[in-house]
Design an enzyme around this catalytic site. Sequence first.
Site, PDB file in Angstrom:
ATOM      1  N   SER A 127       0.750  -1.224   0.023  1.00 38.47           N
ATOM      2  CA  SER A 127      -0.053   0.055   0.140  1.00 38.47           C
ATOM      3  C   SER A 127       0.823   1.174  -0.060  1.00 38.47           C
ATOM      4  CB  SER A 127      -0.693  -0.093   1.137  1.00 38.47           C
ATOM      5  OG  SER A 127      -1.526   1.240   1.375  1.00 38.47           O
ATOM      6  N   TYR A 152      -1.675  -1.191  10.836  1.00 40.24           N
ATOM      7  CA  TYR A 152      -1.745  -1.726   9.541  1.00 40.24           C
ATOM      8  C   TYR A 152      -0.700  -1.253   8.572  1.00 40.24           C
ATOM      9  CZ  TYR A 152      -3.254  -1.515   4.659  1.00 40.24           C
ATOM     10  OH  TYR A 152      -3.259  -1.567   3.483  1.00 40.24           O
ATOM     11  N   LYS A 156       2.451  -3.580   6.302  1.00 43.61           N
ATOM     12  CA  LYS A 156       2.597  -3.287   5.029  1.00 43.61           C
ATOM     13  C   LYS A 156       4.216  -3.331   4.958  1.00 43.61           C
ATOM     14  CE  LYS A 156      -1.316  -4.549   3.279  1.00 43.61           C
ATOM     15  NZ  LYS A 156      -1.358  -5.593   2.815  1.00 43.61           N
TER      16      LYS A 156
HETATM   17  C1  WQD Z   1      -9.859   9.244   1.371  1.00 47.20           C
HETATM   18  C2  WQD Z   1     -10.231  10.684   1.607  1.00 47.20           C
HETATM   19  C3  WQD Z   1     -10.782  11.095   3.847  1.00 47.20           C
HETATM   20  C4  WQD Z   1     -14.720   9.139   4.349  1.00 47.20           C
HETATM   21  C5  WQD Z   1      -7.521   4.190   3.360  1.00 47.20           C
HETATM   22  C6  WQD Z   1      -6.237   3.161   3.784  1.00 47.20           C
HETATM   23  C7  WQD Z   1      -5.103   3.120   2.832  1.00 47.20           C
HETATM   24  C8  WQD Z   1      -6.092   1.950   1.737  1.00 47.20           C
HETATM   25  C9  WQD Z   1      -7.254   2.845   1.226  1.00 47.20           C
HETATM   26  C10 WQD Z   1      -6.002  -0.345   2.519  1.00 47.20           C
HETATM   27  C11 WQD Z   1      -9.558  11.009   2.893  1.00 47.20           C
HETATM   28  C12 WQD Z   1     -11.945  11.501   3.101  1.00 47.20           C
HETATM   29  C13 WQD Z   1     -13.332   9.776   3.781  1.00 47.20           C
HETATM   30  C14 WQD Z   1     -15.778   9.788   4.438  1.00 47.20           C
HETATM   31  C15 WQD Z   1     -14.198  11.722   4.013  1.00 47.20           C
HETATM   32  N1  WQD Z   1      -6.591   0.942   2.667  1.00 47.20           N
HETATM   33  N2  WQD Z   1     -13.217  11.058   3.691  1.00 47.20           N
HETATM   34  N3  WQD Z   1     -15.273  11.330   4.323  1.00 47.20           N
HETATM   35  O1  WQD Z   1      -7.684   7.031   4.016  1.00 47.20           O
HETATM   36  O2  WQD Z   1      -6.852   7.597   1.774  1.00 47.20           O
HETATM   37  O3  WQD Z   1      -6.839   5.195   2.552  1.00 47.20           O
HETATM   38  O4  WQD Z   1      -7.787   3.248   2.373  1.00 47.20           O
HETATM   39  O5  WQD Z   1      -4.816  -0.460   2.050  1.00 47.20           O
HETATM   40  O6  WQD Z   1      -4.410   1.921   3.397  1.00 47.20           O
HETATM   41  O7  WQD Z   1      -5.725   4.448   4.608  1.00 47.20           O
HETATM   42  O8  WQD Z   1      -8.943   6.380   1.854  1.00 47.20           O
HETATM   43  O9  WQD Z   1     -11.296   6.476   1.531  1.00 47.20           O
HETATM   44  O10 WQD Z   1     -10.806   6.445   3.879  1.00 47.20           O
HETATM   45  O11 WQD Z   1     -10.211   8.442   2.686  1.00 47.20           O
HETATM   46  O12 WQD Z   1     -13.850  12.929   3.677  1.00 47.20           O
HETATM   47  O13 WQD Z   1     -16.785   9.724   5.044  1.00 47.20           O
HETATM   48  O14 WQD Z   1     -11.466  10.951   1.647  1.00 47.20           O
HETATM   49  O15 WQD Z   1     -10.467  12.264   4.817  1.00 47.20           O
HETATM   50  O16 WQD Z   1      -9.059  12.403   2.789  1.00 47.20           O
HETATM   51  P1  WQD Z   1      -7.417   6.924   2.816  1.00 47.20           P
HETATM   52  P2  WQD Z   1     -10.334   6.943   2.543  1.00 47.20           P
END
Ligand code: WQD
Length: 341
Positions: A127, A152, A156
């Site tokens: 990741s 997590y 990785k």
């Molecule tokens: C993306 C953006 C949130 C939800 C995570 C893991 C990563 C991988 C992918 C496994 C951020 C914003 C989110 C919401 C929001 N997982 N958001 N409202 O955090 O980049 O990555 O998932 O491998 O390891 O860390 O993805 O989709 O959670 O968030 O504003 O209800 O959307 O703050 O900026 P992230 P995400």
Amino acid sequence: MKKKIIVTGGAGYIGSHTVVELFNAGFEPVIVDNFSNADKSVVARINEITGSNIELHEGDCCDEVFLKGVIEAEGAVDGFIHFAAYKAVGESVKKPLDYYRNNFDSLLTVLKAMMEYSIPHFVFSSSCTVYGQAAVLPVTEETPVQKQESPYGNTKKVCEEMINDAVNSGAKLKCISLRYFNPIGAHASAKIGELPLGVPQNLVPFITQAAAGIRRQLTVFGNDYDTPDGTCIRDYIHVVDLAKAHVKSLEYLGSRKADNFYDVFNVGTGKGNSVLEVIKAFEKASGQKLIYRIGPRRTGDIVQIYGNVNKANKLLDWKTEMTLEDSLRDAWEWQKGLGRS
Ligand code: WQD
């Protein structure tokens, strides 16, 4: 003779899409899954898409006896793709030892079994989390890996080091770690896609569930970041493009003469999009108006990350074909299908 590939976590979100693309590319995928974070119906959907009957072994790849039994039963295995791992960032903070146990034991069990049965090719699901908040963007594979914010992310990072050390020991292993950015979307058939358990933590499944009326309102976690529109930026890649990168990785490993090899590749679009841009693109792709509010920042979020993917483009002969809108359209079609099933 088709090359047989064991896909651990093959009923999961990325695993299931990869099984389909392996089949399409002429490999013989075999699914290993304990269904701790996947629904059994996914296997039937994969068979509908491929018109095949993909071999399935239900069990835990931390279980050495089980895994060796799978390899004995399957005979000549050409490689493994290892998806099986716990992957919820927030949960990993609450249950770090479960994450270390599961994510390390499963990798160790797979690698040791591969060495025992002389199975050469290995692709690991890593990741972009390993980069943390990089000082320079886009990140390349040379960008320093940082101290991780979550257990997590640390699993990785350490798993990549374990693979590297195993290869450096001279083992007859040819390995690739793929550093995913943000996988989104679903198969064009809308038969497989993301199935988050409970309230979605990730942005896109929350958006589609909000648009479907399952969630009351989307909260944008902060709009006071140092970005053009104040919201966080990520590299959102269509899950089918991501799946194809695994096929290309196996083909690349198969083409390499040396019997001992390790390399790492970024797998993203190479472009960054903000949360507000994703919302706008979803509204355009789906024709659905999204109601959202601006809420406080989410702890642990980095401001922005997106990848330089030239290395995968060149060496793996792979590049993304789908746009952000394609991904969001497919995510929405999948969500609507869930509502009908
Ligand atoms: C993306 C953006 C949130 C939800 C995570 C893991 C990563 C991988 C992918 C496994 C951020 C914003 C989110 C919401 C929001 N997982 N958001 N409202 O955090 O980049 O990555 O998932 O491998 O390891 O860390 O993805 O989709 O959670 O968030 O504003 O209800 O959307 O703050 O900026 P992230 P995400």
